[in-house]
Enzyme design. Structure first.
Site, mmCIF file in Angstrom:
data_model
loop_
_atom_site.group_PDB
_atom_site.id
_atom_site.type_symbol
_atom_site.label_atom_id
_atom_site.label_comp_id
_atom_site.label_asym_id
_atom_site.label_seq_id
_atom_site.Cartn_x
_atom_site.Cartn_y
_atom_site.Cartn_z
ATOM 1 N N THR A 233 -13.657 -7.339 -1.381
ATOM 2 C CA THR A 233 -13.609 -6.029 -2.026
ATOM 3 C C THR A 233 -12.483 -5.963 -3.041
ATOM 4 O O THR A 233 -11.420 -6.585 -2.859
ATOM 5 C CB THR A 233 -13.439 -4.916 -0.970
ATOM 6 O OG1 THR A 233 -13.308 -3.675 -1.634
ATOM 7 C CG2 THR A 233 -12.222 -5.131 -0.087
ATOM 8 N N SER A 268 -6.340 0.423 3.817
ATOM 9 C CA SER A 268 -6.981 0.940 5.045
ATOM 10 C C SER A 268 -7.131 -0.254 5.972
ATOM 11 O O SER A 268 -7.065 -1.412 5.525
ATOM 12 C CB SER A 268 -8.362 1.552 4.760
ATOM 13 O OG SER A 268 -9.309 0.527 4.503
ATOM 14 N N TYR A 270 -9.799 -1.223 7.201
ATOM 15 C CA TYR A 270 -10.989 -1.941 6.699
ATOM 16 C C TYR A 270 -10.604 -2.877 5.562
ATOM 17 O O TYR A 270 -10.895 -4.081 5.591
ATOM 18 C CB TYR A 270 -12.070 -0.956 6.226
ATOM 19 C CG TYR A 270 -12.949 -1.590 5.174
ATOM 20 C CD1 TYR A 270 -13.856 -2.602 5.519
ATOM 21 C CD2 TYR A 270 -12.826 -1.254 3.815
ATOM 22 C CE1 TYR A 270 -14.612 -3.240 4.543
ATOM 23 C CE2 TYR A 270 -13.584 -1.881 2.850
ATOM 24 C CZ TYR A 270 -14.471 -2.874 3.216
ATOM 25 O OH TYR A 270 -15.205 -3.521 2.252
ATOM 26 N N HIS A 271 -9.951 -2.307 4.516
ATOM 27 C CA HIS A 271 -9.632 -3.152 3.362
ATOM 28 C C HIS A 271 -8.718 -4.319 3.780
ATOM 29 O O HIS A 271 -8.848 -5.425 3.256
ATOM 30 C CB HIS A 271 -8.967 -2.311 2.258
ATOM 31 C CG HIS A 271 -9.919 -1.395 1.526
ATOM 32 N ND1 HIS A 271 -10.068 -0.063 1.837
ATOM 33 C CD2 HIS A 271 -10.785 -1.618 0.505
ATOM 34 C CE1 HIS A 271 -10.968 0.496 1.029
ATOM 35 N NE2 HIS A 271 -11.423 -0.430 0.216
ATOM 36 N N LYS A 274 -10.497 -7.365 5.031
ATOM 37 C CA LYS A 274 -11.007 -8.237 3.960
ATOM 38 C C LYS A 274 -9.923 -9.192 3.474
ATOM 39 O O LYS A 274 -10.204 -10.319 3.095
ATOM 40 C CB LYS A 274 -11.492 -7.374 2.788
ATOM 41 C CG LYS A 274 -12.668 -6.482 3.111
ATOM 42 C CD LYS A 274 -13.917 -7.319 3.278
ATOM 43 C CE LYS A 274 -15.163 -6.478 3.206
ATOM 44 N NZ LYS A 274 -16.385 -7.234 3.456
#
Ligand code: NAD
Ligand code: USQ
Length: 482
Positions: A233, A268, A270-271, A274
């Site tokens: 991302t 975050s 989530y990020h 990655k």
């Protein structure tokens, strides 16, 4: 929570030869299925709905209805394991192939002549059930989607239902399908979801980091020449006050120069997952000679691709809620139902965006042009950058042309992020490989808005406002609605 999420499903098919030779375009008779939820403590949860090996694949005699008048283009370059396989289509495993980007990509690759297998735990559908959310578009089950695709085009897509965090399951899928390329979309991909509570933060990082590690181990063990195309991302880079390069930056420090991975400042859990993935992939490229491409994708918008629009059972999901919905898709739905556009904070947050038709094109380009063994390529996958305010203005203008009364509001920002910042991210590598972008023209916004209007009766307006706060995340499990 963890128990529910680690549950896998086993779809068993009859192994009798009689069943194998039935036509797939009469799917109800083609095979018997039983659907057995299994827990992660149970042995192998494999699952297979597939094609051409004795006892394992169906021999299909369905008539072919061409998808379009165009002859599907053949893949331009293969990375086959053996030279005697060079005339066969490339075999691509699409992990996360039941999701938003994955479903569109699986169909696109199938249409282009690749042999495709979808691997998916269906956990994304479970999140919807758990949070009381639903896609704007009605979406068929993965089984019906694949059967419909077969009946319309004559093209088979293999299906393996299971969790890639379960290495035994993943190993069986690798040994059975023998992929030349793996496209890995199969992660928990919502930043707000990862910030709901401790258990979702932990789940996101476990699911994403362990799943990717397992894919790396499976490639090393069973398919060492296989090309990993991993969805990363743009958010890995954050919003630095300098230009963002594609993966690497050359730095001169105290008189010495080196080319290093571009600094990561994710915002975050989530990020951050990655970022951890990218580090693990980079390391295994060096240590084991894995061949990998990290596609640092921007925010995706749109619903239709050439393939998903041909039948309603092939429709893609379209999230508009405060947890899974992304900025432009949400704004189009908000405009359609007369909800003010929800600009978080000052609205200067700038990101890279791309049409879902370009997602599928970029993935195909990455597969068709694999890197060398041991190479870790990073491509920034977006076509244009916009601030949230710019998106709101574009949607307002396009909505007015359609007679919609569009307003915007400033919502207190639930996230911790820069609201006014410099942003200039490079994105030339996919263009150099041949990407022909679909830019966000007036006509595209019109069609996106018209599409949102078409389905507006399905909108649950209670799901629109954000309810997940970066600052208020706690350890207690939170029962949320968006
Ligand atoms: P999605 O949630 O719609 O699809 C992800 C799919 O992966 C789901 O079908 C889910 O069931 C499956 N999955 C998740 N964990 C799994 C596991 N452990 N085993 C097997 N299957 C699993 O997400 P999406 O929007 O299609 O995004 C796909 C990928 O692209 C993600 O990695 C995401 O980070 C990345 N991405 C998405 C966007 C976007 O705007 N949608 C932008 C940039 C990057
Ligand atoms: N935003 C608003 N209003 C909204 C929704 C979002 O102002 O109603 C703002 C957010 O605060 C953020 C920006 O818009 O600054 C983008 O948010 P988003 O929800 O559209 O996207 P994001 O959370 O970044 O995540 C999405 C996907 C994720 C992917 C990422 C790409 O869900 O999987 O990794 O886009 S990127 O943004 O480049 O990191």
């Amino acid at each position: 929570m963890a128990h529910l999420i680690s549950t896998s499903c086993s779809l068993k098919i009859s192994s009798s030869r009689k069943a194998c030779f039935q036509r797939l375009n009469n799917p109800s008779k083609a095979y018997q299925t039983s659907f057995t939820p299994l827990t992660s403590n149970q042995p192998f949860k494999g699952v297979v709905l597939r094609g051409d090996k004795p006892h394992r694949k169906f021999v299909v005699n369905a008539t072919t209805t061409p998808l379009s008048q165009k002859t599907p283009a053949q893949p331009t370059s293969f990375s086959h394991q053996n030279s005697d396989e060079s005339s066969k289509p490339q075999r691509v495993m699409v992990i996360g192939g039941d999701g938003y980007c994955g479903w569109a990509t699986a169909l696109h690759l199938s249409n282009k002549g690749y042999d495709v297998a979808i691997v998916d735990s269906l956990v994304r559908r479970l999140f919807d059930h758990q949070l009381g959310l639903d896609s704007l578009t009605p979406i068929a089950s993965i089984h019906n989607r694949i059967r419909r695709w077969k009946s319309l085009t004559g093209k088979s897509i293999d299906l393996y239902i299971g969790d890639i965090c379960d290495f035994e399951f993943l190993s069986e899928t690798f040994k059975s399908f023998e992929p030349d390329a793996v496209v890995h979309f199969g992660e928990q991909r919502s930043a707000p979801y990862s910030m709901i509570d401790r258990s979702r933060a932990v789940f996101t990082q476990q699911n994403n980091v362990i799943g990717t590690l397992n894919v790396l181990f499976a490639i090393k063990e069973f398919r060492e020449d296989c090309h990993l195309v991993k969805l990363g991302t743009m958010g890995e880079y954050g919003t630095p006050n300098i230009d963002i390069e594609e993966g690497y930056i050359t730095i001169t420090h105290n008189g010495r120069t080196d080319t290093l991975p571009y600094p990561k400042q994710a915002s975050s859990f989530y990020h951050l997952s990655k970022v951890h993935d990218s580090n693990n992939i980079a390391f295994t490229c060096k240590a084991w000679g894995i061949r990998a491409t990290d596609l640092n994708q921007g925010v995706v918008y749109g619903m239709k691709t050439d393939e998903t629009e041909i039948h309603e059972e092939l429709f893609n999901r379209f999230d508009y809620d405060g947890v899974f919905g992304t900025a432009l898709n949400r704004f189009c739905v908000q405009a359609a139902v007369g909800h003010p556009l929800t600009v978080y904070g000052k609205g200067g947050q700038t990101r890279g965006y791309l049409d879902i038709r370009d997602t599928v094109q970029c993935v195909e380009l990455a597969i068709a042009n694999p890197g060398q063994r041991g190479e870790f390529r990073v491509f920034n996958q977006f076509t244009e950058q916009f601030s949230v305010n710019e998106l709101a203005t574009l949607v307002t203008k396009a909505g007015e042309k359609l007679g919609l009364n569009v307003e915007k509001i400033s919502v207190p920002n639930p996230r911790v992020e820069a609201e006014e910042h410099y942003y200039n991210a490079k994105h030339t590598k996919l263009i150099e490989l041949g990407l022909k972008p679909h830019l966000l023209s007036d006509s595209l916004l019109d069609s996106l808005l018209n599409f949102a209007v078409e389905f507006k009766d399905r909108v649950d307006t209670k799901q629109i406002m954000p309810s997940v706060s970066w600052r208020k995340i706690g350890v207690k499990p939170k029962t949320v609605t968006a």
